[in-house]
Design a protein around this motif. Structure first.
Motif, PDB file in Angstrom:
ATOM      1  N   VAL A  25      13.329  30.554  -9.805  1.00 29.33           N
ATOM      2  CA  VAL A  25      13.651  29.243  -9.571  1.00 29.33           C
ATOM      3  C   VAL A  25      12.762  28.436  -9.129  1.00 29.33           C
ATOM      4  O   VAL A  25      12.089  28.540  -8.083  1.00 29.33           O
ATOM      5  N   GLU A  26      12.489  27.217  -9.577  1.00 29.72           N
ATOM      6  CA  GLU A  26      11.460  26.289  -9.007  1.00 29.72           C
ATOM      7  C   GLU A  26      12.048  24.835  -9.061  1.00 29.72           C
ATOM      8  O   GLU A  26      12.773  24.477  -9.740  1.00 29.72           O
ATOM      9  N   THR A  27      11.299  23.901  -8.163  1.00 28.39           N
ATOM     10  CA  THR A  27      11.720  22.405  -8.088  1.00 28.39           C
ATOM     11  C   THR A  27      10.367  21.703  -7.854  1.00 28.39           C
ATOM     12  O   THR A  27       9.429  22.323  -7.204  1.00 28.39           O
ATOM     13  N   THR A  28      10.354  20.639  -8.769  1.00 35.02           N
ATOM     14  CA  THR A  28       9.098  20.051  -8.341  1.00 35.02           C
ATOM     15  C   THR A  28       9.569  18.185  -8.146  1.00 35.02           C
ATOM     16  O   THR A  28      10.408  17.758  -8.733  1.00 35.02           O
ATOM     17  N   VAL A  29       9.098  17.813  -7.241  1.00 32.97           N
ATOM     18  CA  VAL A  29       9.300  16.337  -6.519  1.00 32.97           C
ATOM     19  C   VAL A  29       8.120  15.377  -6.808  1.00 32.97           C
ATOM     20  O   VAL A  29       6.983  15.896  -6.721  1.00 32.97           O
ATOM     21  N   ASN A  30       8.283  14.074  -7.163  1.00 31.02           N
ATOM     22  CA  ASN A  30       7.158  13.179  -6.983  1.00 31.02           C
ATOM     23  C   ASN A  30       7.651  12.033  -6.163  1.00 31.02           C
ATOM     24  O   ASN A  30       8.618  11.372  -6.428  1.00 31.02           O
ATOM     25  N   ILE A  31       6.878  11.856  -5.123  1.00 31.82           N
ATOM     26  CA  ILE A  31       7.259  10.944  -4.159  1.00 31.82           C
ATOM     27  C   ILE A  31       6.001   9.843  -3.852  1.00 31.82           C
ATOM     28  O   ILE A  31       4.990  10.157  -3.940  1.00 31.82           O
ATOM     29  N   LYS A  32       6.639   8.569  -3.456  1.00 35.45           N
ATOM     30  CA  LYS A  32       5.527   7.350  -3.307  1.00 35.45           C
ATOM     31  C   LYS A  32       6.112   7.013  -1.660  1.00 35.45           C
ATOM     32  O   LYS A  32       6.960   6.828  -1.582  1.00 35.45           O
ATOM     33  N   PHE A  33       5.025   7.206  -0.989  1.00 35.11           N
ATOM     34  CA  PHE A  33       5.197   7.120   0.491  1.00 35.11           C
ATOM     35  C   PHE A  33       4.495   5.562   0.973  1.00 35.11           C
ATOM     36  O   PHE A  33       3.510   5.545   0.391  1.00 35.11           O
ATOM     37  N   ARG A  34       5.057   4.753   1.444  1.00 34.95           N
ATOM     38  CA  ARG A  34       4.412   3.492   1.925  1.00 34.95           C
ATOM     39  C   ARG A  34       3.523   3.830   3.019  1.00 34.95           C
ATOM     40  O   ARG A  34       3.578   4.595   4.004  1.00 34.95           O
TER      41      ARG A  34
ATOM     42  N   LYS B 186       1.566  16.875   2.618  1.00 31.92           N
ATOM     43  CA  LYS B 186       0.339  16.608   1.579  1.00 31.92           C
ATOM     44  C   LYS B 186      -0.272  15.089   1.675  1.00 31.92           C
ATOM     45  O   LYS B 186      -1.139  14.895   1.876  1.00 31.92           O
ATOM     46  N   ALA B 187       0.827  14.254   2.021  1.00 28.53           N
ATOM     47  CA  ALA B 187       0.748  12.679   2.357  1.00 28.53           C
ATOM     48  C   ALA B 187      -0.076  12.651   3.534  1.00 28.53           C
ATOM     49  O   ALA B 187      -0.924  11.919   3.819  1.00 28.53           O
ATOM     50  N   VAL B 188       0.489  13.263   4.580  1.00 30.87           N
ATOM     51  CA  VAL B 188      -0.263  13.035   5.950  1.00 30.87           C
ATOM     52  C   VAL B 188      -1.639  13.702   5.847  1.00 30.87           C
ATOM     53  O   VAL B 188      -2.390  13.387   6.489  1.00 30.87           O
ATOM     54  N   ALA B 189      -1.678  14.848   5.130  1.00 32.62           N
ATOM     55  CA  ALA B 189      -3.100  15.435   5.263  1.00 32.62           C
ATOM     56  C   ALA B 189      -4.270  14.364   4.432  1.00 32.62           C
ATOM     57  O   ALA B 189      -5.371  14.520   4.854  1.00 32.62           O
ATOM     58  N   LEU B 190      -3.810  13.876   3.454  1.00 33.19           N
ATOM     59  CA  LEU B 190      -4.546  12.889   2.636  1.00 33.19           C
ATOM     60  C   LEU B 190      -4.864  11.555   3.283  1.00 33.19           C
ATOM     61  O   LEU B 190      -5.929  10.943   3.188  1.00 33.19           O
ATOM     62  N   THR B 191      -4.014  11.168   4.266  1.00 32.32           N
ATOM     63  CA  THR B 191      -4.115   9.982   4.748  1.00 32.32           C
ATOM     64  C   THR B 191      -4.780   9.960   6.507  1.00 32.32           C
ATOM     65  O   THR B 191      -5.078   8.850   6.922  1.00 32.32           O
ATOM     66  N   ASP B 192      -4.468  10.933   6.924  1.00 33.34           N
ATOM     67  CA  ASP B 192      -4.888  11.478   8.268  1.00 33.34           C
ATOM     68  C   ASP B 192      -6.504  10.876   8.614  1.00 33.34           C
ATOM     69  O   ASP B 192      -6.956  10.369   9.560  1.00 33.34           O
ATOM     70  N   PRO B 193      -7.313  11.315   7.558  1.00 34.43           N
ATOM     71  CA  PRO B 193      -8.749  11.013   7.904  1.00 34.43           C
ATOM     72  C   PRO B 193      -9.173   9.752   7.594  1.00 34.43           C
ATOM     73  O   PRO B 193     -10.268   9.022   8.170  1.00 34.43           O
ATOM     74  N   LEU B 194      -8.176   8.916   7.047  1.00 35.31           N
ATOM     75  CA  LEU B 194      -8.312   7.348   6.790  1.00 35.31           C
ATOM     76  C   LEU B 194      -7.843   6.598   7.883  1.00 35.31           C
ATOM     77  O   LEU B 194      -7.746   5.340   7.854  1.00 35.31           O
ATOM     78  N   GLY B 195      -7.259   7.266   8.988  1.00 34.06           N
ATOM     79  CA  GLY B 195      -6.787   6.358   9.985  1.00 34.06           C
ATOM     80  C   GLY B 195      -5.569   5.826   9.533  1.00 34.06           C
ATOM     81  O   GLY B 195      -5.068   4.805  10.386  1.00 34.06           O
TER      82      GLY B 195
ATOM     83  N   PRO C 200       0.808  -1.058  -0.050  1.00 30.68           N
ATOM     84  CA  PRO C 200       0.151  -0.034  -0.078  1.00 30.68           C
ATOM     85  C   PRO C 200       0.867   1.193  -0.086  1.00 30.68           C
ATOM     86  O   PRO C 200       1.935   1.353   0.882  1.00 30.68           O
ATOM     87  N   TYR C 201       0.589   2.245  -1.018  1.00 33.21           N
ATOM     88  CA  TYR C 201       1.393   3.423  -1.013  1.00 33.21           C
ATOM     89  C   TYR C 201       0.436   4.731  -1.419  1.00 33.21           C
ATOM     90  O   TYR C 201      -0.463   4.468  -1.958  1.00 33.21           O
ATOM     91  N   LEU C 202       1.011   5.760  -1.247  1.00 31.34           N
ATOM     92  CA  LEU C 202       0.345   7.071  -1.629  1.00 31.34           C
ATOM     93  C   LEU C 202       1.398   7.701  -2.400  1.00 31.34           C
ATOM     94  O   LEU C 202       2.452   8.015  -1.911  1.00 31.34           O
ATOM     95  N   GLU C 203       0.997   8.155  -3.439  1.00 30.34           N
ATOM     96  CA  GLU C 203       1.864   9.064  -4.278  1.00 30.34           C
ATOM     97  C   GLU C 203       1.517  10.565  -4.397  1.00 30.34           C
ATOM     98  O   GLU C 203       0.237  10.743  -4.627  1.00 30.34           O
ATOM     99  N   THR C 204       2.325  11.458  -4.055  1.00 29.28           N
ATOM    100  CA  THR C 204       2.151  12.847  -4.064  1.00 29.28           C
ATOM    101  C   THR C 204       3.357  13.451  -4.737  1.00 29.28           C
ATOM    102  O   THR C 204       4.366  12.977  -5.131  1.00 29.28           O
ATOM    103  N   SER C 205       2.864  14.691  -5.261  1.00 31.42           N
ATOM    104  CA  SER C 205       3.970  15.502  -5.795  1.00 31.42           C
ATOM    105  C   SER C 205       3.723  16.997  -5.168  1.00 31.42           C
ATOM    106  O   SER C 205       2.921  17.161  -4.797  1.00 31.42           O
ATOM    107  N   ALA C 206       4.781  17.859  -5.032  1.00 29.52           N
ATOM    108  CA  ALA C 206       5.064  18.999  -4.516  1.00 29.52           C
ATOM    109  C   ALA C 206       5.924  19.848  -5.613  1.00 29.52           C
ATOM    110  O   ALA C 206       6.915  19.401  -5.849  1.00 29.52           O
ATOM    111  N   ARG C 207       5.522  21.126  -5.710  1.00 27.80           N
ATOM    112  CA  ARG C 207       6.352  22.212  -6.369  1.00 27.80           C
ATOM    113  C   ARG C 207       6.617  23.485  -5.478  1.00 27.80           C
ATOM    114  O   ARG C 207       5.524  23.682  -4.696  1.00 27.80           O
ATOM    115  N   VAL C 208       7.825  24.061  -5.621  1.00 28.62           N
ATOM    116  CA  VAL C 208       8.191  25.226  -4.643  1.00 28.62           C
ATOM    117  C   VAL C 208       8.920  26.261  -5.677  1.00 28.62           C
ATOM    118  O   VAL C 208       9.718  25.614  -6.401  1.00 28.62           O
ATOM    119  N   ASP C 209       8.858  27.353  -5.545  1.00 33.45           N
ATOM    120  CA  ASP C 209       9.565  28.208  -6.345  1.00 33.45           C
ATOM    121  C   ASP C 209       9.816  29.628  -5.590  1.00 33.45           C
ATOM    122  O   ASP C 209       9.174  29.765  -4.478  1.00 33.45           O
TER     123      ASP C 209
END
Length: 231
Positions: free
Chosen positions: A219-228, A162-171, A28-37
């Motif tokens: 200057v901007e950076t974008t990452v894509n991460i899969k969390f278990r 973002k991953a924590v915010a998405l999974t917290d309601p699901l316990g 089980p994993y959750l995939e999120t992405s984030a961009r900062v500039d």
């Protein structure tokens, strides 16, 4: 016979090994992405300066103009030993009626300054010396490598939030990252094309350089991460 059995055994084990390595994400994993500039002001401004011999009876030599330019730059607080370099030395051959062949020399320099106000003062000084063949070559930010690394850290933290915010309601809880992709593009200095015409003569009595910064660099950076995911 033993060799044949050994080969058959290895072939039988191969699909299992491949399947195990292929399905390392079968959890089980959750995939999120984030961009900062961010925006930064360039602190390295390169000016291209060309000095040419004047094509006239009382023409000024390159060396004479060069010395006058050096004096004016020093008066502005510029270290010409560190900030001024010669880019090109050339000679243009032209034929003149009843005068034979003459050699008109030219020199091209690259001048490094660190802010917009100094840039304006340099341009005005060169205009005053009748050295108008000048243009902005490129702009850079001196601490770009450190900034890019800092933005990557911020992007990873944002993805985790973002991953924590998405999974917290699901316990569920966010576990370690199992896959990270950096989609950031490296930053390259901004290069400008030389002007086709020399700059217009300024009225030095009416105009003074303004303390205005150059256009900021985004200057901007974008990452894509899969969390278990942990139940």
């Amino acid at each position: 016979m033993k060799n044949v059995l050994l080969v058959l055994t290895l072939l039988a084990m191969a699909p299992t090994t491949f399947s195990q390595s292929k399905n390392f994400l079968d959890v089980p994993y959750l995939e999120t992405s984030a961009r900062v500039d961010t925006l930064v002001t360039p602190d390295k401004i390169y000016l291209s300066i060309t000095i040419q011999e004047k094509d006239s009876r009382g023409r000024k030599s390159v060396e004479e103009q060069e010395n006058k330019m050096a004096q004016r730059l020093k008066a502005l607080g510029i270290d010409i030993d560190k900030q001024l370099v010669i880019k090109d030395l050339s000679s243009n051959f032209k034929k003149y009626f009843l005068r034979g062949k003459e050699v008109l020399k030219s020199k091209q320099y690259s001048l490094l300054v660190y802010d917009g106000l100094t840039t304006g003062k340099v341009m005005a000084a060169l205009e005053d010396l009748d050295i108008a063949n000048t243009y902005l070559e490129k702009t850079e930010y001196s601490k770009m490598d450190e900034l890019e690394l800092e933005l990557k850290k911020r992007a990873v933290k944002k993805a985790k939030q973002k991953a924590v915010a998405l999974t917290d309601p699901l316990g569920q809880k966010v576990g370690p990252a199992i896959h990270i992709v950096d989609h950031s593009q490296p930053y390259y200095p901004r290069y400008n094309q030389p002007r086709m015409q020399t700059m217009a003569k300024m009225d030095m009595a009416e105009a003074e350089p303004l303390d205005i910064d150059f256009e900021k660099i985004r200057v901007e950076t974008t990452v894509n991460i899969k969390f278990r995911l942990i139940e």
